[in-house]
Design a protein around this motif. Structure first.
Motif, PDB file in Angstrom:
ATOM      1  N   GLU A  67      -6.256  -5.871   1.409  1.00 33.84           N
ATOM      2  CA  GLU A  67      -6.189  -4.488   1.863  1.00 33.84           C
ATOM      3  C   GLU A  67      -7.550  -3.892   2.227  1.00 33.84           C
ATOM      4  O   GLU A  67      -7.615  -2.888   2.919  1.00 33.84           O
ATOM      5  CB  GLU A  67      -5.520  -3.614   0.795  1.00 33.84           C
ATOM      6  N   THR A  74      -4.631   2.544  -8.647  1.00 34.25           N
ATOM      7  CA  THR A  74      -5.395   3.502  -7.864  1.00 34.25           C
ATOM      8  C   THR A  74      -6.847   3.045  -7.836  1.00 34.25           C
ATOM      9  O   THR A  74      -7.448   2.819  -8.895  1.00 34.25           O
ATOM     10  CB  THR A  74      -5.304   4.909  -8.460  1.00 34.25           C
ATOM     11  N   ARG A 127       0.858  -1.191   0.000  1.00 32.43           N
ATOM     12  CA  ARG A 127       0.000   0.000   0.000  1.00 32.43           C
ATOM     13  C   ARG A 127       0.889   1.234   0.000  1.00 32.43           C
ATOM     14  O   ARG A 127       1.768   1.386   0.847  1.00 32.43           O
ATOM     15  CB  ARG A 127      -0.913   0.000   1.230  1.00 32.43           C
ATOM     16  N   MET A 128       0.658   2.148  -0.945  1.00 34.50           N
ATOM     17  CA  MET A 128       1.423   3.378  -1.035  1.00 34.50           C
ATOM     18  C   MET A 128       0.761   4.488  -0.224  1.00 34.50           C
ATOM     19  O   MET A 128       1.425   5.275   0.434  1.00 34.50           O
ATOM     20  CB  MET A 128       1.576   3.803  -2.493  1.00 34.50           C
ATOM     21  N   ASP A 129      -0.574   4.593  -0.325  1.00 33.37           N
ATOM     22  CA  ASP A 129      -1.359   5.451   0.552  1.00 33.37           C
ATOM     23  C   ASP A 129      -2.763   4.867   0.598  1.00 33.37           C
ATOM     24  O   ASP A 129      -2.957   3.707   0.243  1.00 33.37           O
ATOM     25  CB  ASP A 129      -1.329   6.933   0.127  1.00 33.37           C
ATOM     26  N   ASP A 130      -3.752   5.652   0.996  1.00 36.38           N
ATOM     27  CA  ASP A 130      -5.064   5.090   1.302  1.00 36.38           C
ATOM     28  C   ASP A 130      -5.611   4.167   0.217  1.00 36.38           C
ATOM     29  O   ASP A 130      -6.027   3.047   0.507  1.00 36.38           O
ATOM     30  CB  ASP A 130      -6.070   6.217   1.564  1.00 36.38           C
ATOM     31  N   ASP A 131      -5.659   4.621  -1.019  1.00 35.25           N
ATOM     32  CA  ASP A 131      -6.236   3.834  -2.098  1.00 35.25           C
ATOM     33  C   ASP A 131      -5.287   3.708  -3.287  1.00 35.25           C
ATOM     34  O   ASP A 131      -5.713   3.577  -4.434  1.00 35.25           O
ATOM     35  CB  ASP A 131      -7.570   4.450  -2.551  1.00 35.25           C
ATOM     36  N   HIS A 132      -3.995   3.758  -2.998  1.00 34.30           N
ATOM     37  CA  HIS A 132      -2.956   3.673  -4.022  1.00 34.30           C
ATOM     38  C   HIS A 132      -2.021   2.528  -3.656  1.00 34.30           C
ATOM     39  O   HIS A 132      -1.519   2.463  -2.532  1.00 34.30           O
ATOM     40  CB  HIS A 132      -2.199   4.993  -4.107  1.00 34.30           C
TER      41      HIS A 132
END
Length: 329
Positions: free
Chosen positions: A105, A142, A59-64
């Motif tokens: 996730e 994304t 996971r890069m950020d919330d939804d990425h």
């Protein structure tokens, strides 16, 4: 297995090692970041480990998210086309990536069902060339329009960029919803009960007419009408029907679209772009009529687009627009 236990920093016992890694206290094991394996097959709804394309995710950020994948130099069904990896292996990789992220996730329990509503790919043949080793890929994903129902994921739309080294090999998108087992069973009672007799396996059209070598891999049967076929459903196929199912998988419909495009063009082709919508389940026990025609506005001097549709009992099951380019050979 929980998702959190399956990432690269794994403890491997008795592995040969040179370097500066420090042994984990009291275990004699060393953390390795360079070993590659597939993600658990259950996370991508495959029965065969050999059909799992994904190797890791983060996971890069919330939804990425970043998902890693590998394509073999040769595959039993996704065969190389004009020295390129089969574009449909990109579609399968995108399909697997969405299911993986939903489970790992977004907390969708194993055993839930996924309904794919659309899937699109756009490939760059120059970066699909088969090399001297399997293709290592990185998927930049994304997710948006994420929907929740009573605290559970109901579905999302996701956009994917597939990179091979510094180059973009393909882009794509997909949209699906999640269904709990009890709800799915209510929706699919008649099909799950097995009350309808199975269709007999129909004869394939000539493999060379659809860019195939083996009749086993042909998913169209002749019906004596131009640019029209019956969907050939062989539930024994080890890749298209990797596990028992109560309906025709979406990847079978995509393959039907690809084969119908080749038959309509009258020549071998590489799909450059496929945009598909899935309107309802393709049932195993009802004949599915596949029809193809050139898309409006097609110019023969440019890559041609073909519209492929599938109907059962007069109702639209799916439609795909396939843009193709001729082989270079």
């Amino acid at each position: 297995m929980s998702a959190s236990t399956f990432h690269r920093n794994r403890a491997i016992r008795s592995a040969a090692h040179t370097g500066s890694d420090t042994a984990l206290t009291g275990t004699g094991a060393l953390p390795h970041r360079s070993l590659t394996t597939t993600v658990p097959k259950e996370f991508v709804h495959r029965a065969s480990v050999a059909e799992v394309m994904l190797t890791d995710w983060a996971r890069m950020d919330d939804d990425h998210f970043c998902v890693e994948a590998q394509w073999p130099r040769g595959h039993s069904f996704f065969v190389n086309v004009d020295d390129c990896h089969d574009p449909l292996i990109a579609a399968e990789t995108i399909r697997q990536a969405g299911i993986l992220l939903a489970h790992t996730e977004y907390g969708v329990p194993l055993g839930h069902h996924f309904l794919m509503w659309d899937l699109a790919i756009d490939v760059r043949p120059a970066h699909l060339r088969v090399g001297s080793a399997p293709a290592s890929l990185e998927l930049d994903i994304t997710c948006h329009d994420v929907k929740w129902r009573r605290g559970n994921l109901a579905g999302f739309h996701y956009n994917v960029t597939i990179r091979r080294g510094p180059h973009i090999a393909a882009t794509g998108r997909a949209d699906f919803t999640c269904v709990q087992p009890a709800t799915y069973n209510r929706l699919r009672t008649q099909q799950l009960d097995g009350g309808r007799p199975a269709l007999p396996l129909t004869a394939p059209i000539a493999p060379q007419d659809v860019g195939r070598v083996s009749p086993m891999d042909v998913v169209l049967s002749p019906i004596g009408q131009p640019n029209s076929w019956q969907l050939r459903v062989d539930t024994r196929h080890p890749v298209l029907f990797d596990h028992p199912t109560d309906h025709v998988p979406g990847m079978v419909l995509l393959e039907a679209a690809r084969q119908a495009t080749a038959a309509t063009a009258g020549r071998p082709v590489i799909p450059l772009d496929i945009t598909s919508e899935f309107k309802r389940y393709a049932e195993l026990h009802t004949p599915c009529l596949i029809e193809a025609r050139p898309a409006p506005g097609t110019d023969t001097d440019r890559p041609q687009s073909v519209l492929v549709t599938g109907h059962q009992e007069g109702q639209l099951v799916f439609r795909s627009t396939v843009t193709m380019a001729p082989l270079t050979q």
